[in-house]
Design a protein around this motif. Structure first.
Motif, PDB file in Angstrom:
ATOM      1  N   ARG A 186       0.838  -1.205   0.000  1.00 26.91           N
ATOM      2  CA  ARG A 186       0.000   0.000   0.000  1.00 26.91           C
ATOM      3  C   ARG A 186       0.875   1.258   0.000  1.00 26.91           C
ATOM      4  O   ARG A 186       0.664   2.180  -0.801  1.00 26.91           O
ATOM      5  CB  ARG A 186      -0.920  -0.002   1.218  1.00 26.91           C
ATOM      6  CG  ARG A 186      -2.017  -1.066   1.180  1.00 26.91           C
ATOM      7  CD  ARG A 186      -2.967  -0.889   2.359  1.00 26.91           C
ATOM      8  NE  ARG A 186      -4.037  -1.858   2.330  1.00 26.91           N
ATOM      9  CZ  ARG A 186      -3.958  -3.069   2.881  1.00 26.91           C
ATOM     10  NH1 ARG A 186      -2.830  -3.447   3.488  1.00 26.91           N
ATOM     11  NH2 ARG A 186      -4.983  -3.900   2.829  1.00 26.91           N
ATOM     12  N   ALA A 187       1.842   1.306   0.918  1.00 23.73           N
ATOM     13  CA  ALA A 187       2.723   2.473   0.987  1.00 23.73           C
ATOM     14  C   ALA A 187       3.562   2.602  -0.276  1.00 23.73           C
ATOM     15  O   ALA A 187       3.848   3.717  -0.744  1.00 23.73           O
ATOM     16  CB  ALA A 187       3.631   2.370   2.214  1.00 23.73           C
ATOM     17  N   THR A 188       3.958   1.480  -0.855  1.00 23.56           N
ATOM     18  CA  THR A 188       4.754   1.512  -2.084  1.00 23.56           C
ATOM     19  C   THR A 188       3.958   2.124  -3.231  1.00 23.56           C
ATOM     20  O   THR A 188       4.471   2.952  -3.995  1.00 23.56           O
ATOM     21  CB  THR A 188       5.216   0.089  -2.455  1.00 23.56           C
ATOM     22  OG1 THR A 188       6.065  -0.416  -1.422  1.00 23.56           O
ATOM     23  CG2 THR A 188       5.978   0.088  -3.770  1.00 23.56           C
ATOM     24  N   VAL A 189       2.688   1.729  -3.372  1.00 20.06           N
ATOM     25  CA  VAL A 189       1.839   2.292  -4.430  1.00 20.06           C
ATOM     26  C   VAL A 189       1.672   3.797  -4.234  1.00 20.06           C
ATOM     27  O   VAL A 189       1.819   4.591  -5.177  1.00 20.06           O
ATOM     28  CB  VAL A 189       0.473   1.585  -4.459  1.00 20.06           C
ATOM     29  CG1 VAL A 189      -0.492   2.329  -5.385  1.00 20.06           C
ATOM     30  CG2 VAL A 189       0.632   0.137  -4.915  1.00 20.06           C
ATOM     31  N   ARG A 190       1.374   4.217  -2.981  1.00 24.57           N
ATOM     32  CA  ARG A 190       1.179   5.648  -2.717  1.00 24.57           C
ATOM     33  C   ARG A 190       2.439   6.449  -3.039  1.00 24.57           C
ATOM     34  O   ARG A 190       2.381   7.522  -3.647  1.00 24.57           O
ATOM     35  CB  ARG A 190       0.782   5.855  -1.258  1.00 24.57           C
ATOM     36  CG  ARG A 190      -0.634   5.427  -0.921  1.00 24.57           C
ATOM     37  CD  ARG A 190      -1.074   6.036   0.408  1.00 24.57           C
ATOM     38  NE  ARG A 190      -0.202   5.581   1.503  1.00 24.57           N
ATOM     39  CZ  ARG A 190      -0.436   4.501   2.240  1.00 24.57           C
ATOM     40  NH1 ARG A 190      -1.509   3.757   1.997  1.00 24.57           N
ATOM     41  NH2 ARG A 190       0.378   4.169   3.203  1.00 24.57           N
ATOM     42  N   ALA A 191       3.592   5.912  -2.645  1.00 24.12           N
ATOM     43  CA  ALA A 191       4.842   6.651  -2.826  1.00 24.12           C
ATOM     44  C   ALA A 191       5.289   6.732  -4.275  1.00 24.12           C
ATOM     45  O   ALA A 191       6.099   7.599  -4.632  1.00 24.12           O
ATOM     46  CB  ALA A 191       5.942   5.997  -1.985  1.00 24.12           C
ATOM     47  N   ASN A 192       4.755   5.873  -5.134  1.00 22.30           N
ATOM     48  CA  ASN A 192       5.215   5.824  -6.532  1.00 22.30           C
ATOM     49  C   ASN A 192       4.149   6.203  -7.543  1.00 22.30           C
ATOM     50  O   ASN A 192       4.338   6.003  -8.746  1.00 22.30           O
ATOM     51  CB  ASN A 192       5.746   4.423  -6.847  1.00 22.30           C
ATOM     52  CG  ASN A 192       7.035   4.106  -6.109  1.00 22.30           C
ATOM     53  OD1 ASN A 192       8.124   4.438  -6.571  1.00 22.30           O
ATOM     54  ND2 ASN A 192       6.911   3.459  -4.960  1.00 22.30           N
ATOM     55  N   LEU A 193       3.015   6.765  -7.067  1.00 19.69           N
ATOM     56  CA  LEU A 193       1.932   7.125  -7.982  1.00 19.69           C
ATOM     57  C   LEU A 193       2.389   8.128  -9.048  1.00 19.69           C
ATOM     58  O   LEU A 193       1.899   8.113 -10.183  1.00 19.69           O
ATOM     59  CB  LEU A 193       0.746   7.692  -7.200  1.00 19.69           C
ATOM     60  CG  LEU A 193      -0.155   6.659  -6.513  1.00 19.69           C
ATOM     61  CD1 LEU A 193      -1.214   7.358  -5.663  1.00 19.69           C
ATOM     62  CD2 LEU A 193      -0.820   5.762  -7.562  1.00 19.69           C
ATOM     63  N   ARG A 194       3.321   8.991  -8.670  1.00 17.31           N
ATOM     64  CA  ARG A 194       3.772  10.003  -9.656  1.00 17.31           C
ATOM     65  C   ARG A 194       4.543   9.376 -10.802  1.00 17.31           C
ATOM     66  O   ARG A 194       4.819  10.045 -11.803  1.00 17.31           O
ATOM     67  CB  ARG A 194       4.622  11.067  -8.961  1.00 17.31           C
ATOM     68  CG  ARG A 194       5.923  10.560  -8.360  1.00 17.31           C
ATOM     69  CD  ARG A 194       6.679  11.717  -7.702  1.00 17.31           C
ATOM     70  NE  ARG A 194       7.950  11.306  -7.123  1.00 17.31           N
ATOM     71  CZ  ARG A 194       8.085  10.798  -5.909  1.00 17.31           C
ATOM     72  NH1 ARG A 194       7.011  10.609  -5.141  1.00 17.31           N
ATOM     73  NH2 ARG A 194       9.273  10.472  -5.444  1.00 17.31           N
ATOM     74  N   HIS A 195       4.902   8.113 -10.679  1.00 19.68           N
ATOM     75  CA  HIS A 195       5.639   7.434 -11.744  1.00 19.68           C
ATOM     76  C   HIS A 195       4.714   6.601 -12.631  1.00 19.68           C
ATOM     77  O   HIS A 195       5.195   5.772 -13.407  1.00 19.68           O
ATOM     78  CB  HIS A 195       6.718   6.523 -11.143  1.00 19.68           C
ATOM     79  CG  HIS A 195       7.689   7.237 -10.255  1.00 19.68           C
ATOM     80  ND1 HIS A 195       8.457   8.283 -10.685  1.00 19.68           N
ATOM     81  CD2 HIS A 195       7.981   7.061  -8.942  1.00 19.68           C
ATOM     82  CE1 HIS A 195       9.207   8.722  -9.682  1.00 19.68           C
ATOM     83  NE2 HIS A 195       8.937   7.992  -8.609  1.00 19.68           N
ATOM     84  N   TYR A 196       3.405   6.818 -12.519  1.00 15.42           N
ATOM     85  CA  TYR A 196       2.465   6.054 -13.345  1.00 15.42           C
ATOM     86  C   TYR A 196       2.626   6.433 -14.818  1.00 15.42           C
ATOM     87  O   TYR A 196       2.696   7.617 -15.174  1.00 15.42           O
ATOM     88  CB  TYR A 196       1.028   6.320 -12.895  1.00 15.42           C
ATOM     89  CG  TYR A 196       0.005   5.568 -13.703  1.00 15.42           C
ATOM     90  CD1 TYR A 196      -0.140   4.189 -13.558  1.00 15.42           C
ATOM     91  CD2 TYR A 196      -0.799   6.224 -14.634  1.00 15.42           C
ATOM     92  CE1 TYR A 196      -1.067   3.482 -14.297  1.00 15.42           C
ATOM     93  CE2 TYR A 196      -1.740   5.532 -15.382  1.00 15.42           C
ATOM     94  CZ  TYR A 196      -1.868   4.158 -15.210  1.00 15.42           C
ATOM     95  OH  TYR A 196      -2.788   3.457 -15.947  1.00 15.42           O
ATOM     96  N   ASP A 197       2.712   5.425 -15.683  1.00 15.68           N
ATOM     97  CA  ASP A 197       2.866   5.624 -17.127  1.00 15.68           C
ATOM     98  C   ASP A 197       1.504   5.386 -17.787  1.00 15.68           C
ATOM     99  O   ASP A 197       1.071   4.243 -17.962  1.00 15.68           O
ATOM    100  CB  ASP A 197       3.900   4.625 -17.668  1.00 15.68           C
ATOM    101  CG  ASP A 197       4.199   4.866 -19.149  1.00 15.68           C
ATOM    102  OD1 ASP A 197       3.387   5.537 -19.815  1.00 15.68           O
ATOM    103  OD2 ASP A 197       5.233   4.363 -19.624  1.00 15.68           O
ATOM    104  N   PRO A 198       0.779   6.468 -18.161  1.00 21.16           N
ATOM    105  CA  PRO A 198      -0.580   6.309 -18.728  1.00 21.16           C
ATOM    106  C   PRO A 198      -0.601   5.598 -20.074  1.00 21.16           C
ATOM    107  O   PRO A 198      -1.558   4.914 -20.399  1.00 21.16           O
ATOM    108  CB  PRO A 198      -1.086   7.750 -18.843  1.00 21.16           C
ATOM    109  CG  PRO A 198       0.154   8.586 -18.884  1.00 21.16           C
ATOM    110  CD  PRO A 198       1.176   7.878 -18.053  1.00 21.16           C
ATOM    111  N   GLU A 199       0.457   5.771 -20.865  1.00 20.56           N
ATOM    112  CA  GLU A 199       0.463   5.125 -22.174  1.00 20.56           C
ATOM    113  C   GLU A 199       0.551   3.606 -22.036  1.00 20.56           C
ATOM    114  O   GLU A 199      -0.146   2.856 -22.714  1.00 20.56           O
ATOM    115  CB  GLU A 199       1.642   5.648 -23.001  1.00 20.56           C
ATOM    116  CG  GLU A 199       1.511   7.116 -23.393  1.00 20.56           C
ATOM    117  CD  GLU A 199       2.653   7.553 -24.289  1.00 20.56           C
ATOM    118  OE1 GLU A 199       3.500   6.687 -24.626  1.00 20.56           O
ATOM    119  OE2 GLU A 199       2.703   8.740 -24.661  1.00 20.56           O
TER     120      GLU A 199
END
Length: 372
Positions: free
Chosen positions: A176-189
Motif C-alpha cells: 500500500r505504501a509503495t503504491v502511494r509513494a510511486n503514484l507520480r511514476h504512473y505511465d498512462p500510455e
C-alpha cells in the motif's frame, strides 16, 4: 531413433548392450558409462546374474572408490553427483567408501548424503565416525545458512508500519505504501506503475519470551523431517525471546533440549526407526508447559499412532483448552509432500490441533504470525 536417444538408451542399459549398440557412445561417453557401471553394475550382483572379480573376463579395469568419486565429480552436474554418492553409501554400501575416513571426508556434502550416513552410522567402524560427523556437519551447515535469515526475519519481531526497513524481504513488503509513494511514476500510455522505490516495514523486538516445544517423531519414515527439525531447533535456540525444548520419540521419549543448539549432536543421537507412541510424547510436552498462552507445541510426525489413540486425543484436547497453540506437521522439509495417516490427522484437527505439511520457511512464517 535419433542419435541422442540412442546414446541415452545405451547409458541406461549399461555395458551389456554394447554389442547391439556399438556406435551409440562417443569417447567422453565411454568414461560416463564406466563411472555408471562401477556403481549400478552392482545391480546385476544383487540379482545373482553376475559375479565381480572373477578371472578371465574382459571387464574394464576396476576403479578405486576414491578415483571413482573424483571422476564422477568431474563428469556430472552437482545434483547428479550427489545422487550417485548417496546411492554408493545407502543403496550399495560400498565398503571402500564406508571403511575409509579419507574417502568419506572427500564426499560432497548434501542432505541426501547426510541422510544416508545417518542411516548407516550404526554399521560403521568407530574410526570413521569422526569423518562421518564432519560430513554431516558440513551438510547441515548448508541448510542452516539457507534457513537462518528466514527465521530471524519472521521471529525477531512483528512488523512495524511506522518504521521503514532498509532490508528488503517479501514478508515485510508494504504494497500500500509503495503504491502511494510511486503514484507520480504512473505511465498512462503503458498503463503501468513504475516502482522506483519499494517500501518495507521494519520490525519491533519482542520483550516477552515464547516457549516453543518441538516434539519430533524419530520413526524411519520421518528422516528428512528429523533433519530439518534439528536445524530449526538450533536456529530457534539462538534467537532472543524464544525458549526451545526439543523432544524426540518412538515408543519412549527423550529430551534433547540440552543439545538443541547443535543439530549435528541431535542427529547423531536420534535413533531412526522403531514404533510410535505420540500420546506418550504429548503427555510429556504437557509437563513442560509453563505459560500456556505463550507456548507453541509443534508435533512433527506422520500421525501413525501405534498406541490406542484415546490418550493422544485427550492430551491434544487438554493442551488446546489451556490455550496452547498446537501445530501438527505431517512433514517439515523442503518438499512438504508427506505420507501420513489422514484419518488420525482429521481427529487431531477436531481435537484442537492445526495440521499441515510445511516447508521450514512456511513454518517460520506461521510462528511469526502466532508470536506477533
Amino acid at each position: 531413433m535419433s542419435t541422442d536417444k540412442l546414446r541415452r538408451w545405451r547409458l541406461v542399459l549399461g555395458r551389456y548392450a554394447s554389442e547391439s549398440m556399438p556406435q551409440a557412445l562417443g569417447r567422453q561417453d565411454g568414461r560416463i558409462d564406466q563411472a555408471l557401471d562401477y556403481l549400478y553394475g552392482r545391480e546385476y550382483e544383487r540379482k545373482g546374474l553376475v559375479q565381480r572379480g572373477g578371472s578371465g573376463t574382459l571387464d574394464p579395469s576396476q576403479l578405486r572408490a576414491v578415483d571413482w568419486l573424483e571422476t564422477t565429480r568431474k563428469l556430472f552436474p552437482r545434483d547428479v553427483y550427489e545422487r550417485l554418492q548417496a546411492d554408493a553409501v545407502d543403496r550399495y554400501q560400498i565398503r571402500e567408501v564406508l571403511n575409509d575416513a579419507k574417502v568419506i571426508e572427500s564426499l560432497e556434502p548434501s542432505q541426501a548424503l547426510a541422510r544416508s550416513l545417518l542411516s548407516m552410522r550404526g554399521k560403521l567402524r568407530a574410526d570413521v565416525l569422526a569423518a562421518v560427523r564432519k560430513v554431516i556437519r558440513r551438510s547441515v551447515e548448508e541448510i542452516v545458512q539457507k534457513l537462518r535469515q528466514d527465521f530471524v526475519n519472521a521471529l525477531t519481531g512483528r512488523r512495524n508500519r511506522f518504521r521503514r526497513s532498509q532490508l528488503p524481504s517479501a514478508q515485510n513488503f508494504d504494497w500500500r505504501a509503495t503504491v502511494r509513494a510511486n503514484l507520480r511514476h504512473y505511465d498512462p500510455e503503458r498503463q503501468r506503475l513504475v516502482i522506483e522505490r519499494p517500501l518495507f516495514n521494519g520490525r519491533i523486538k519482542r520483550s516477552l519470551p515464547w516457549d516453543v516445544i518441538l516434539c519430533v517423531d524419530q520413526s524411519g519414515s520421518m528422516s528428512d523431517s528429523v533433519m530439518y527439525s534439528a536445524v530449526v531447533a538450533s536456529i530457534l535456540a539462538g534467537l532472543p525471546g524464544v525458549n526451545v525444548r526439543l523432544l524426540v520419540f518412538d515408543t519412549t521419549v527423550v529430551d534433547l533440549s540440552h543439545i538443541a543448539s547443535d543439530p549435528v549432536e541431535v542427529l547423531m543421537t536420534v535413533q531412526l526407526g522403531g514404533g510410535t507412541n505420540i500420546g506418550l510424547a504429548l503427555e510429556r510436552c504437557e509437563k513442560l508447559v509453563r505459560q500456556p498462552q505463550r507456548t507453541v507445541v509443534a508435533l512433527v510426525s506422520d500421525m501413525c499412532e501405534g498406541a490406542p489413540p484415546q490418550a493422544l486425543l485427550a492430551a491434544v484436547r487438554r493442551l488446546a483448552e489451556s490455550r496452547v497453540r498446537l501445530l501438527g506437521l505431517a512433514a517439515l522439509d523442503a518438499e512438504a509432500q508427506p505420507i501420513y495417516d489422514v484419518q488420525m490427522a482429521q481427529k487431531l484437527a477436531a481435537a484442537g490441533m492445526e495440521v499441515a505439511a510445511l516447508t521450514p520457511l512456511h513454518f517460520a512464517e506461521w510462528l511469526g504470525e502466532v508470536m506477533a
